[in-house]
Design an enzyme around this catalytic site. Structure first.
Site: not given
Length: 296
Positions: A169, A260-262
Site C-alpha cells: 500500500m 503509494g496508495h495511502w
C-alpha cells in the site's frame, strides 16, 4: 490540534437502525468528512489519524467508519450502499454541506455523493479511487497486485499478512513504522470477524463495491475537485485519476512521486496543507480564472 482516539470517538444511529461510528474534532461552520478505504481493519481513525488533528485546526472534522468496517454496524456486502449512508449521516448530525475527502473506496463513495447529491458537497478530494464503470479494479482482466494482497488480509488477518499489506500500500515504509501499523490493522480486523466474512461472501464476482458512479454521473459533478494520487500506487493505478480529471470539469490532479496508495499517511504534512488550502481558497464558482499576465 492534538487529538486521541478515545476523546474524539462518537457514534450515531441512523433512521434504519444502522450505527455509524466516527471520530470528531474541531469546530466551526466548515465541515470536512473523511472516508476510509476498503482494506480489512480500515477505520476512519486508522486511515486518517495524522490528518484529523491537523485539519481540525481549521475545520469541523468527521472521520467515519463505514458500515461493515470498524465499530459501525455489520452489513452484508450486497447492502453496503455507502454513498447514501454518508448523506444520512450528515442529516443525523446536522451537516448541510461538507467537503468530502475519500481514500480508495472512500474516494468512490465521495465521487458518488458529489454526483448524486451535489447540494451536499462543497469540495471533493480523492486519493487513489477507481474512475467509474464496471472495470474500476481491472488490471488487464484481473485484480491488481495490491488487491490480491488485500484479499489475503480478509482471509487471514494475521500481522504477517498485514505487513505485506502495508508494504504494497505504501512506497517505502520503514519497518519501525510498518510493524505497529500492521498490528493495528490486524487487531481492528480480528475484532470484527463478521465484517471480514461479509466482504468475502460478497466477493464472488470481484470487490463488492457496486455503487460506484457511472461515467455520465462523474461528468455531471459540479463541486471543485482535488484529485490526489501516488505515482507508485500498486492498488489503483494513477491512470484512474487522469481519467477523472478529464471527466470532472472543475478539477485538478496532483500526482506525488514515491507515493503509494495511502497519500494521506505517506505524505501527511503535504496532504494536510493541500486539503486546507483547497477547501479554504477554492470557491467552485465555475468561472474561468482571469489571465493575469501572458508570457512571451
Amino acid at each position: 490540534m492534538d487529538v486521541s482516539y478515545e476523546e474524539t470517538f462518537r457514534s450515531v444511529t441512523l433512521p434504519d437502525g444502522t450505527t455509524v461510528a466516527y471520530n470528531e474534532a474541531g469546530a466551526g461552520d466548515r465541515a470536512v468528512i473523511l472516508v476510509h478505504g476498503s482494506g480489512p481493519g480500515a477505520t476512519g481513525w486508522s486511515n486518517f489519524n495524522p490528518n484529523i488533528g491537523a485539519l481540525a485546526d481549521d475545520f469541523h472534522v468527521y472521520a467515519l467508519d463505514m458500515p461493515g468496517w470498524g465499530e459501525s454496524s455489520s452489513r452484508p456486502a450486497a447492502d453496503y450502499r455507502h454513498p447514501e449512508v454518508v448523506v444520512q449521516f450528515m442529516a443525523a448530525v446536522g451537516i448541510d454541506r461538507a467537503a468530502l475527502v475519500g481514500n480508495s473506496m472512500g474516494g468512490m463513495i465521495a465521487i458518488a455523493v458529489a454526483a448524486r447529491h451535489p447540494e451536499r458537497v462543497s469540495h471533493l478530494i480523492t486519493m487513489g479511487p477507481g474512475s467509474g464503470g464496471v472495470t474500476i479494479f481491472d488490471a488487464g482482466g484481473g485484480l491488481t497486485e495490491g488487491l490480491k494482497i488485500l484479499y489475503k488480509g480478509y482471509a487471514d488477518p494475521s500481522p504477517e499478512n498485514f505487513l505485506a499489506t502495508v508494504d504494497i500500500m505504501t512506497y517505502d515504509t520503514p519497518q519501525e513504522v510498518a510493524a505497529p501499523l500492521a498490528e493495528q490493522r490486524s487487531a481492528n480486523a480480528r475484532r470484527h470477524q463478521e465484517h471480514l466474512d461479509n466482504w468475502l461472501e460478497g466477493s464472488v464476482d470481484g470487490p463488492p463495491l457496486r455503487y460506484g458512479a457511472s461515467e455520465r454521473e462523474i461528468a455531471s459533478i459540479t463541486a471543485p475537485a482535488l484529485l490526489i494520487h501516488g505515482r507508485d500506487d500498486r492498488v489503483v493505478p494513477f491512470e484512474h485519476t487522469l481519467r477523472l480529471v478529464r471527466l470532472i470539469s472543475d478539477s485538478r490532479a496532483y500526482l506525488i512521486n514515491r507515493c503509494g496508495h495511502w497519500a494521506q499517511l505517506e505524505h501527511a504534512e503535504e496532504f494536510n496543507r493541500l486539503v486546507r488550502d483547497f477547501v479554504l481558497n477554492t470557491s467552485g464558482t465555475g468561472e474561468k480564472p482571469a489571465l493575469v499576465a501572458l508570457g512571451g
